[in-house]
Design a protein around this motif. Structure first.
Motif, short mmCIF file in Angstrom:
data_model
loop_
_atom_site.label_atom_id
_atom_site.label_comp_id
_atom_site.label_asym_id
_atom_site.label_seq_id
_atom_site.Cartn_x
_atom_site.Cartn_y
_atom_site.Cartn_z
N VAL A 80 44.94 36.75 -39.77
CA VAL A 80 44.41 36.37 -38.46
C VAL A 80 43.38 35.26 -38.65
N ILE A 81 43.47 34.21 -37.83
CA ILE A 81 42.51 33.11 -37.88
C ILE A 81 41.68 33.14 -36.61
N GLU A 82 40.37 33.33 -36.75
CA GLU A 82 39.47 33.33 -35.60
C GLU A 82 38.64 32.05 -35.65
N ASP A 83 39.04 31.07 -34.86
CA ASP A 83 38.41 29.75 -34.84
C ASP A 83 37.73 29.56 -33.49
N PRO A 84 36.39 29.45 -33.44
CA PRO A 84 35.69 29.35 -32.15
C PRO A 84 36.08 28.11 -31.34
N SER A 85 36.64 27.09 -31.97
CA SER A 85 37.08 25.91 -31.21
C SER A 85 38.22 26.26 -30.27
N ASP A 86 38.95 27.34 -30.56
CA ASP A 86 40.02 27.77 -29.66
C ASP A 86 39.49 28.17 -28.29
N LEU A 87 38.22 28.61 -28.25
CA LEU A 87 37.64 29.05 -26.98
C LEU A 87 37.33 27.88 -26.05
N LEU A 88 37.23 26.68 -26.60
CA LEU A 88 36.79 25.52 -25.83
C LEU A 88 37.95 24.68 -25.32
N TYR A 122 34.91 36.00 -32.18
CA TYR A 122 34.85 34.75 -32.93
C TYR A 122 33.46 34.51 -33.52
N PRO A 123 33.39 33.88 -34.70
CA PRO A 123 32.08 33.54 -35.28
C PRO A 123 31.45 32.39 -34.51
N GLU A 124 30.13 32.26 -34.59
CA GLU A 124 29.44 31.18 -33.89
C GLU A 124 29.71 29.84 -34.54
N GLU A 125 29.93 29.83 -35.86
CA GLU A 125 30.28 28.60 -36.56
C GLU A 125 31.28 28.91 -37.66
N GLY A 126 31.99 27.88 -38.12
CA GLY A 126 33.03 28.09 -39.11
C GLY A 126 34.20 28.85 -38.53
N VAL A 127 35.02 29.42 -39.38
CA VAL A 127 36.15 30.24 -38.95
C VAL A 127 36.15 31.54 -39.74
N MET A 128 36.80 32.54 -39.17
CA MET A 128 36.93 33.83 -39.84
C MET A 128 38.41 34.11 -40.10
N LEU A 129 38.75 34.36 -41.36
CA LEU A 129 40.10 34.77 -41.72
C LEU A 129 40.09 36.26 -41.98
N LYS A 130 41.06 36.97 -41.40
CA LYS A 130 41.15 38.41 -41.59
C LYS A 130 42.53 38.77 -42.11
N ALA A 131 42.54 39.57 -43.17
CA ALA A 131 43.79 40.03 -43.75
C ALA A 131 43.73 41.53 -43.95
N TYR A 132 44.89 42.15 -44.09
CA TYR A 132 44.96 43.60 -44.17
C TYR A 132 45.61 44.02 -45.48
N LEU A 133 44.86 44.82 -46.26
CA LEU A 133 45.30 45.26 -47.58
C LEU A 133 45.30 46.79 -47.65
N PRO A 134 46.29 47.39 -48.30
CA PRO A 134 46.31 48.86 -48.42
C PRO A 134 45.15 49.36 -49.26
N MET A 135 44.55 50.46 -48.81
CA MET A 135 43.44 51.06 -49.56
C MET A 135 44.02 51.94 -50.66
N ASN A 136 43.98 51.42 -51.89
CA ASN A 136 44.47 52.17 -53.03
C ASN A 136 43.53 51.96 -54.21
#
Length: 312
Positions: free
Chosen positions: A31-39, A57-71
């Motif tokens: 998942v890419i959370e880029d605050p510029s998308d809001l504008l 969304y973060p106030e600055e920069g971008v946030m990348l989110k990935a999902y990994l199994p807990m093992n």
């Protein structure tokens, strides 16, 4: 099964290479959370992708989110991801805050969390990209639909670098063209090339996950008989001349094979490059000109540049 959500606070420039690192580490979707998308002012006729919550969304920069199994290997995997991300500094890639955090999610939340960000999007005059789980009907007779399963590799196909690439392909491909896609990722540019009239695409990527993803998505779009997907390092040992070479990749990588691209193009052929941050535009232009190309277009979307060069 329990899953861990890995969040990386970084920059727009680092999205593509970090996404690649996450997929290689076994992430099932990014998942890419880029605050510029809001504008941005957007056409809302293509679905909920534009119904965005500012709190995500973060106030600055971008946030990348990935999902990994807990093992039992999760700690080692996260350490490897951190090291690989930090190694990007070798290539002068700005990592920004470069803060990594973990949180736990259950399987039901994981299965739907990243999919809510991905809806059908019309990215050019003729091309619309839609995920495989969405039921989408064309709104015009000449609309071209690309179905993608982004779960294996390299995002949803709606990043500005991909949009710029497909828009360029739409302008320059003619029926019967032979295309090479360097750094094929999900295969979206290969698929778009065939739908736009190319007779054949050779898709190359160094990552075996990308090769498999290109094959999967080509089959989903019923063009697998026209796309050859192989593991290869850029254009090494490629001895043929084609009409178009397209590459949506980092500027630093483009400048490693611009001469090979020139040699692999027919006279009058086009080299479509994307994935170039604004700060690297002049460097890439100079490298292309030094290789013998003529620059015929420079296009920009947000902070990203696409350069179309021609072999005279």
């Amino acid at each position: 099964m329990k899953w861990s959500e890995l969040s990386i606070h970084t920059t727009n420039e680092a999205i593509e290479p970090i996404s690649n690192i996450l997929h290689e580490a076994g992430a099932s979707g990014v998942v890419i959370e880029d605050p510029s998308d809001l504008l941005q002012e957007r056409d809302t006729s293509f679905g909920e992708i534009y119904e965005l919550n500012p709190d995500d969304y973060p106030e600055e920069g971008v946030m990348l989110k990935a999902y990994l199994p807990m093992n039992s290997f999760l700690g080692e995997t996260v350490d490897e991801i951190k090291q690989a991300v930090n190694n990007l500094l070798i290539y002068d890639i700005d990592l920004g805050v470069n803060q990594i955090s973990l949180s736990e999610v259950n399987e039901e939340e994981w299965a739907t969390a990243w999919k809510k960000y991905y809806k059908p999007v019309k990215i050019s005059e003729r091309v619309t990209i839609t995920p495989t789980w969405e039921d989408y009907s064309p709104v015009s007779s000449d609309e071209l639909i690309i179905e993608l399963d982004p779960g294996m590799a390299f995002g949803t196909g709606t990043h500005p670098t991909t949009v710029l690439s497909i828009q360029a392909l739409e302008r320059y491909i003619k029926n019967g063209y032979h295309v090479i896609d360097v750094g094929s990722g999900s295969g979206v540019l290969s698929i778009a090339s065939i739908l736009l009239g190319a007779k054949k695409v050779d898709a190359y990527d160094l990552d075996d996950i990308a090769v498999k993803s290109t094959r999967l998505n080509a089959k989903l779009n019923k063009v697998d008989n026209k796309i050859s997907s192989k593991q290869n390092n850029l254009l090494n040992n490629v001895n043929q001349q084609v009409d178009i070479i397209v590459s949506n990749i980092l500027a630093e990588i483009i400048m490693r094979f611009e001469q090979d691209a020139f040699d692999c193009l027919k006279s009058g052929g086009f080299f479509i490059t994307s994935g170039i941050i604004l700060a690297k535009k002049e460097q890439v232009k100079e490298a292309l000109i030094s290789a013998g190309f003529e620059i015929i277009e420079v296009n920009q979307m947000e902070d990203w540049i696409s350069i179309i060069a021609k072999k005279q």
